[in-house]
Design an enzyme around this catalytic site. Sequence first.
Site, short mmCIF file in Angstrom:
data_model
loop_
_atom_site.label_atom_id
_atom_site.label_comp_id
_atom_site.label_asym_id
_atom_site.label_seq_id
_atom_site.Cartn_x
_atom_site.Cartn_y
_atom_site.Cartn_z
N ARG A 337 1.18 -1.33 -0.09
CA ARG A 337 0.04 -0.06 0.06
C ARG A 337 0.77 1.24 0.14
O ARG A 337 0.33 2.34 -0.27
CB ARG A 337 -1.08 0.07 1.18
CG ARG A 337 -0.17 0.17 2.57
CD ARG A 337 -1.25 -0.02 3.83
NE ARG A 337 -1.42 -1.29 3.88
CZ ARG A 337 -2.33 -2.04 4.56
NH1 ARG A 337 -3.38 -1.11 5.04
NH2 ARG A 337 -2.57 -3.25 4.63
N CYS A 409 -26.99 1.44 5.48
CA CYS A 409 -27.99 1.05 6.57
C CYS A 409 -27.39 0.00 7.59
O CYS A 409 -27.59 -1.25 7.32
CB CYS A 409 -29.22 0.58 6.01
SG CYS A 409 -30.75 0.20 7.34
N GLU A 410 -26.15 0.57 8.05
CA GLU A 410 -25.22 -0.28 9.06
C GLU A 410 -24.97 0.46 10.04
O GLU A 410 -24.25 1.65 9.82
CB GLU A 410 -24.28 -1.09 8.24
CG GLU A 410 -24.53 -1.97 7.45
CD GLU A 410 -25.06 -3.30 7.76
OE1 GLU A 410 -24.79 -3.60 9.03
OE2 GLU A 410 -25.45 -4.15 7.05
#
Length: 483
Positions: A337, A409-410
């Site tokens: 990365r 929606c979490e």
Amino acid sequence: MRSHEAGALHAEGYGGPPLYLPYPDDVMALLPQLWPDSVARDDDGRLTVAGLDVVSLAREFGTPAYVLDEGDFRARARAFRDDFAAPFETVCGGADVYYAGKAFLCTSVATWVAEEGLSLDVCSGGELAVARRAGFPAERIGFHGNNKSLDEIRAALDYGVGRIVVDSFVEIERVAEMAAELGVVAPVMIRVTVGVEAHTHEFIATGHEDQKFGFSLTGGQALSAARAVLAHDSLDLRGLHSHIGSQIFDTGGFEMSARRLVGLHALIAEELGHHSPEIDLGGGFGMAYTSQHTPMSPAELGEQLADIVGREFKALQQRTTSPEPSLVPRVSIEPGRAIVGPSTFTLYEVGTVKPVELGDHHSRAYVSVDGGMSDNVRPALYEADYSCTLANRSSEAAPMLSRVVGKHCESGDIVVQDEWLPEDTGPGDLIAVPGTGAYCRALSSQYNHTPRPPVLAVRDGEARVIVRRETIDDLLALDVGGS
């Protein structure tokens, strides 16, 4: 982690900022180690990158959007190329640097990697297809994966990749049979599980024994793999590969890893009469996501790893008559990365701000943005920490402890767990989250049927789309049901 018999919300000190996040003297200040070199603020407090202000970028391209500084990316790639080549020159004639396609890959990025003289690591047929579309030199491609399909192996051999990293006895036979069928000799490396446990999250630690990758040194499994490869005329054993993990901040784990890899290299030469020309030490070097992270520079990493490898081969030569100095294998590394990660930030627009009282004199503002776990799942997947800043204007308001959350929606849809933002942050403001170049677009999803953001490349005052924004039509195009 703090705990309480009535639940975490009752734990002493719950709700305060983490220790690495003290109350700021200037809530608008930028930590240089978190951002591409070209990022600054203009006279109005707007974040700028490569001479472009983010307000203009948001107006032209919309939000959310990944903003990739091409100049910064190229500079980091050159730094790893040059800062490893120099110290390894006297050890083994230099070092090859493999860019991690899985971190983020598109045809533009593959082109930059090729132009900067790096090699490319891919681990799927899709990543290989991107490399082929970009015309990436086949001999500088390594193909990874613990369960490559026959189609993927065929594609890799057809393109003529420089090495296929084999991961099991089944795969050795599979690659050998496919190479024989195609009438070619497949260059392979053996992935070795060196039994070194890196100090990182368990999901990104790959050098210990109990995991899916590689051949173990225990019980002579890796030596048996070398014997199996050498038994096939259609295979060319290029060398050994190891990888102990990701987001690693020191070279301590590489001491034992290199020692065991060099020892196996010598054992293969002694018992099987084969001198492999390559050794891959892996890498997975860390980057800064917050002030708690202190990554080493490419120059420091290169010097220390070259010293480790040089000492291991010198010690081996003192103990045995093999390998001859001329047979010391060339080393390759995989920064992971560390090239693309710091070169990119994600730009969001704030939708709502909700203050929440936590008790014990603590409060937190929940700042909801127009993206979330669909464009950055790492906080939910790895408990990864990120930073952020108000990006569209200056502010003299007092700092407020904030949690930046997404629109999904979490309850676990968290982008930035803890950060100080100005108290007047509100709807319509822009928030920039640094360090999102690696594994954010690559791991993105269409959760809640949310189209994925574009990737913008910026350089010298210009911006262009290198991966376009998905649309609702793109989502519906795959749905073959209906009337």
